[in-house]
Enzyme design. Structure first.
Site, short mmCIF file in Angstrom:
data_model
loop_
_atom_site.label_atom_id
_atom_site.label_comp_id
_atom_site.label_asym_id
_atom_site.label_seq_id
_atom_site.Cartn_x
_atom_site.Cartn_y
_atom_site.Cartn_z
N HIS A 19 0.85 -1.20 0.01
CA HIS A 19 -0.06 -0.14 -0.02
C HIS A 19 0.88 1.01 0.11
O HIS A 19 0.77 2.23 -0.70
CB HIS A 19 -1.00 -0.17 1.14
CG HIS A 19 -1.71 1.21 1.25
ND1 HIS A 19 -3.13 1.21 0.74
CD2 HIS A 19 -1.72 2.35 1.87
CE1 HIS A 19 -3.73 2.37 0.86
NE2 HIS A 19 -2.66 3.01 1.38
N GLU A 20 1.76 1.37 1.01
CA GLU A 20 2.55 2.63 0.83
C GLU A 20 3.58 2.57 -0.02
O GLU A 20 3.93 3.71 -0.60
CB GLU A 20 3.26 2.41 2.51
CG GLU A 20 2.57 2.39 3.49
CD GLU A 20 1.61 3.40 3.61
OE1 GLU A 20 1.79 4.80 2.99
OE2 GLU A 20 0.53 3.50 4.29
N HIS B 35 1.91 4.73 -2.78
CA HIS B 35 2.14 6.25 -2.43
C HIS B 35 3.54 6.53 -2.78
O HIS B 35 3.91 7.74 -3.52
CB HIS B 35 1.71 6.56 -0.99
CG HIS B 35 0.26 6.28 -0.78
ND1 HIS B 35 -0.76 6.71 -1.47
CD2 HIS B 35 -0.13 5.69 0.35
CE1 HIS B 35 -1.84 6.36 -1.04
NE2 HIS B 35 -1.68 5.77 0.19
#
Length: 736
Positions: free
Chosen positions: A18-19, A22
Site C-alpha cells: 500500500h505505502e 504512494h
C-alpha cells in the site's frame, strides 16, 4: 507464535504494498518523500537513503509515507518537490495509488492461487435447486421444499449455490424474502437465517441435490462385511435421504449397535439395499468407511487464472460494498466485521492449512484494504480525495478550520468502527468470552443489580455438566442394586445430558439464557440424583422432558444401556494408576481434535485377590488439543483425555489423566515429557461443530499433554504404553 508470524507476514506485505504505491507515485511525480514507515509510534529501526528515512515502528498495525509539505502546518518553501505545491490531479494520483496497489495485489495473488487448481464441490456453480431441507431449520419453517429452485434472496438474483450462500451468509438474524420457483409457479417466503460459526454467518438450512460417496472401506469392519464398496453412492439410511457427508456420518453415529438399511446406487442406475450394524465406539456408531462428496477438478491455465481472478475480485468487491451498505440499513450484523485480532487468528489458522489458504486470505484482506481506503471518510485516502474533489467543484480551497472539522468527524467515525471490530474480535476469543458475563454483571450492578445477578454464565453450565457426570456415577452405583431402575434413569440422564449441551450452545450463540430454563434443568438433575441414591427404588420416575433441539438439528436417540445383573460392586479409588497399550498410532502432525482412540489394560487390576479390571479391558479416549511442530514453532503438543473404560462388556464413565509415557519408539529425549492436562468435562464438539458436534464430542475426562521439545512432532506408535491415573472413584460391577 505461528499466529503472530503469519499475522505479521500478511500485514507486512499489505502495508508495504500500500505505502509503496504512494511512494512510487510521489517519486515519479518528483515529490520528496521524507519517511517510509512500517508501523506507527516510536521508531525501532531506521535507515537513511538520500532524502528518505526507511524505518520500522513499534506498533505494526499499518504504516505511512510522509512527504515534504504534505500538511498545511508543515514548513513550506513553495518548491515543486513539496506535496501541496503539486496540482490537484497530481495529488490525486499519489493518493489513489495506495488502494490501487492493494487491489492489484489481490488480483495477482488470487490468480496465483487459482492457477494451482483445486477440487471444488460439483454443485458450487450449479443452479440452487433444493435437494434437502434440514429438519427444524428456518427453511423448513418457511415451507421451502425439496425441488424448489431459489431465484432471489432479498431481491438479489442467485444463479448458483455459491451466490445463495453469499446472499444468505451476510443476513444472519434478519428477515429475508426468498423467491422460489415451484412447479412452474413463482412464490415468495420469508426466512430468518440463523447465525453460525464465530463470525455469525447466516444459514437457512437448504442443501444441494447431491449424495455422499464411499471413498474406501476398512477391511474387517461392518461396512466391508455388509458389502459396501469404494465408489458406492449412499442415497438413504433407513429411508432418510442422505445429501452431505456430515449428514451420513451423523446418521451412522446415532445408530451404534442397531442395524440400519443403506440404499446404495452402484454403477449405472443400479440401486442396492444393504444392511449393516455400526459398532458402538464410545458415544458414537462406526461402520468403518471413509466418505467424500462429489467434486470436480478445477485447473485453469495462466491467462484463464488471471481472468477468473479479475471476475472473482469484482464479485467480492460488490459483496464488500453490499455488506457495508447493509450495516447502515440494518441488513447486516456488525458481528460480521473483523478487526486485527480476528485477522491474526485467521492468519494463524490459514498458515497451518498451507500457503494456498494463507495467500487466499491475503488476497481477500488486500482487496478489503484497498476498497475501504477509497471510502469517502476523512483520514482515509478516499476522504482526502473527496475533500480535493469538493474544493475543485467549489473552485477554492477550504480553510484549515473546515478541514480540521472534517478530519475530526472522520476520525470519530473511524474510532467507532475500530471499537466495534475490536469488541467483536475479543468476544470471539473463548477465555475473554467467558469473562464477558462477569463484566456485564459488574457493569449491570450499577444500574440493575438484581437483574444482573440472575444472568446465566458458562460457569453455571459447567456446573450442570459436572452434576450430570456425578449423576452418571450415581446411576452406575444403582445398577448393582436395581438394574431395571438404573436403565430407566439412564434414559432420562441421556436426555438431560443433551439438554445441558443444548444450553451451552444456546448461551454461546445468543449471549443470554433465561434463568428459569437453567434452573429447570438443574433441579431435574438434582431430582434424578436423589432418586438414584435412594436405597429403595421410587414408585415412579418423573417424566423426562425432551431435549430441546438446536435449529437445524435433531438430537440422536440414546443407545439402550446394557443389562446388568444384580450383585456386588467394587470401587476403584481416585489416584489409582493403570498401564495401557495404545491400539492405534497417534501423531501430533496428523491428529485432529475430537479424534477418538482406544487402549487396552496390560495386567489384571485386583482388589482383595479378585480381578476387578481384567487385562485387555478397553479404555477409550479422545484428543482434546493438538499443535504440530513447524519450522517456526518447534514445540509440538498433543493432549489426550480418557473418558470411558469397558469392563466385562459394560462401559463406565471415568476421568483419566495421563501421567507418564513409559515406552514407545516415538518417545525419545525430552519428547516423552508429560504434563497433567486440564479440560475436565470439556465439550470440544459444541465449540467446533455446533449442536451435532456437541452431541458427538462430549468429553468427560481430564487430559495429559505430551510435549516434544526437539522440533519434531509427538509420535506415539501403535503399542506405546501410557500410565493413566483415575482422578475420581469408579464403581465397577463385579457380579457374574
Amino acid at each position: 507464535m505461528n499466529t503472530l508470524l503469519a499475522f505479521l507476514f500478511v500485514l507486512g506485505v499489505l502495508v508495504v504494498v500500500h505505502e509503496l504505491g504512494h511512494f512510487m507515485a510521489a517519486r515519479r511525480l518528483g515529490v520528496r518523500v521524507l519517511t517510509f514507515s512500517f508501523g506507527f509510534g516510536p521508531k525501532l529501526l531506521r535507515i537513511k537513503r538520500g532524502d528518505t528515512e526507511y524505518c520500522v515502528s513499534a506498533v505494526p498495525l499499518g504504516g505511512y509515507v510522509k512527504m515534504a509539505g504534505e500538511n498545511p502546518d508543515d514548513p513550506r518553501t513553495g518548491r515543486p518537490d513539496e506535496f501541496l505545491s503539486r496540482s490537484k490531479w497530481e495529488r490525486f494520483q499519489i493518493l489513489i495509488m495506495g488502494p490501487v496497489m492493494n487491489i492489484l495485489l489481490a488480483v495477482v495473488v488470487m490468480a496465483v492461487v487459482l492457477a494451482q487448481g483445486a477440487e471444488v464441490p460439483i454443485y458450487q456453480d450449479q443452479p440452487p435447486v433444493v435437494g434437502a431441507v434440514t429438519p427444524g431449520s428456518p427453511a423448513e419453517r418457511a415451507g421451502i421444499q425439496r425441488g424448489d429452485r431459489i431465484l432471489t434472496v432479498a431481491g438479489d438474483q442467485v444463479d448458483t449455490w455459491e451466490d445463495l450462500f453469499l446472499a444468505v451468509g451476510t443476513r444472519a438474524d434478519r428477515d429475508v424474502v426468498v423467491t422460489l420457483l415451484r412447479g412452474g409457479q413463482t412464490q415468495s417466503v420469508t426466512v430468518r437465517p440463523v447465525p453460525e460459526t464465530r463470525f455469525e454467518v447466516g444459514n437457512i438450512g437448504v442443501l444441494p441435490d447431491i449424495n455422499p460417496i464411499v471413498a474406501s472401506v476398512i477391511p474387517g469392519r461392518p461396512a466391508e462385511r455388509a458389502g459396501l464398496r469404494a465408489g458406492d453412492v449412499v442415497l438413504a439410511v433407513n429411508g432418510e435421504r442422505m445429501v452431505t457427508r456430515a449428514q451420513l456420518i451423523e446418521a451412522i453415529s446415532r445408530n451404534g449397535g442397531r442395524e440400519i438399511e443403506l440404499t446404495i446406487q452402484r454403477g449405472e442406475g443400479q440401486q442396492v439395499r444393504l444392511r449393516a450394524t455400526p459398532e458402538q465406539e464410545g458415544d458414537r456408531g462406526m461402520l468403518g468407511l471413509y466418505v467424500t462428496e462429489p467434486t470436480r477438478t478445477f485447473q485453469p491455465g495462466p491467462l484463464e487464472a488471471v481472468r477468473l481472478s479479475v471476475e472473482r475480485n469484482i464479485e467480492f468487491s460488490a459483496l464488500i460494498f453490499r455488506t457495508l451498505g447493509g450495516l447502515f440499513v440494518g441488513e447486516t450484523s456488525p458481528r460480521q466485521l473483523m478487526g486485527p485480532v480476528a485477522i491474526a487468528q485467521l492468519s494463524g489458522e490459514s498458515a497451518q492449512a498451507g500457503w494456498i489458504a494463507l495467500f487466499t486470505l491475503m488476497a481477500s484482506i488486500s482487496l478489503n484494504l484497498g476498497l475501504l481506503n477509497l471510502l469517502p471518510i476523512p483520514v482515509l485516502d478516499g476522504g482526502h480525495i473527496l475533500i480535493m474533489a469538493v474544493e475543485g467543484i467549489a473552485r477554492r480551497d477550504f480553510s484549515m478550520a473546515v478541514k480540521e472539522k472534517m478530519l475530526l468527524a472522520g476520525f470519530v467515525l473511524l474510532m467507532v468502527l475500530m471499537v466495534t471490530v475490536i469488541y467483536n474480535d475479543l468476544t470471539r476469543i473463548n477465555w475473554i468470552e467467558r469473562l464477558m458475563p462477569l463484566a456485564l454483571l459488574l457493569a449491570g450492578s450499577l444500574v440493575v443489580p438484581m437483574a444482573a445477578q440472575q444472568a446465566v454464565t458458562q460457569a453455571d453450565i459447567q456446573r450442570l455438566q459436572d452434576n450430570v457426570y456425578q449423576a452418571g456415577t450415581d446411576v452406575s452405583q444403582l445398577r448393582a442394586r436395581d438394574a431395571a431402575r438404573a436403565n430407566e434413569l439412564q434414559a432420562e440422564l441421556d436426555e438431560l445430558r443433551d439438554e445441558v449441551i443444548y444450553l451451552r450452545v444456546k448461551l454461546r450463540k445468543e449471549g443470554s439464557l433465561p434463568r428459569s430454563e437453567y434452573a429447570s434443568v438443574r433441579d431435574r438433575i438434582e431430582d434424578l440424583r436423589t432418586r438414584a441414591r435412594s436405597q429403595a427404588p421410587a414408585a415412579a420416575a418423573a417424566p423426562a422432558r425432551p431435549a430441546a433441539p438446536a435449529a437445524g438439528s435433531t438430537a440422536p436417540p440414546s443407545a439402550a444401556p446394557a443389562p446388568a445383573t444384580a450383585g456386588a460392586t467394587t470401587e476403584i479409588p481416585a489416584g489409582t494408576e493403570m498401564d495401557v497399550r495404545l491400539s492405534v498410532r497417534l501423531n501430533s502432525g496428523t491428529a485432529k481434535v475430537e479424534d477418538r482412540f482406544e487402549a487396552t489394560t496390560l495386567v489384571d487390576f485386583n482388589v482383595s485377590g479378585r480381578p476387578v479390571v481384567p487385562a485387555g479391558s478397553v479404555m477409550r479416549g479422545v484428543i482434546t488439543d493438538v499443535e504440530p511442530a513447524t519450522r517456526t514453532n518447534r514445540t509440538a503438543r498433543m493432549t489426550l483425555s480418557f473418558d470411558q473404560i469397558t469392563v466385562n462388556g459394560r462401559a463406565y464413565p471415568i476421568r483419566g489423566t495421563v501421567t507418564q509415557a513409559i515406552e514407545g519408539e516415538g518417545l525419545k529425549g525430552e519428547a516423552g515429557r508429560i504434563g497433567t492436562g486440564a479440560g475436565v468435562g470439556a465439550i470440544i464438539g459444541g465449540i467446533l461443530g455446533g449442536f451435532r458436534g456437541a452431541l458427538a464430542g462430549i468429553l468427560i475426562g481430564a487430559g495429559g499433554t505430551l510435549a516434544a521439545t526437539e522440533g519434531k512432532d509427538v509420535d506415539l506408535p501403535q503399542g506405546s504404553v501410557l500410565r493413566v491415573r483415575f482422578d475420581s472413584p469408579v464403581q465397577i460391577n463385579t457380579a457374574r
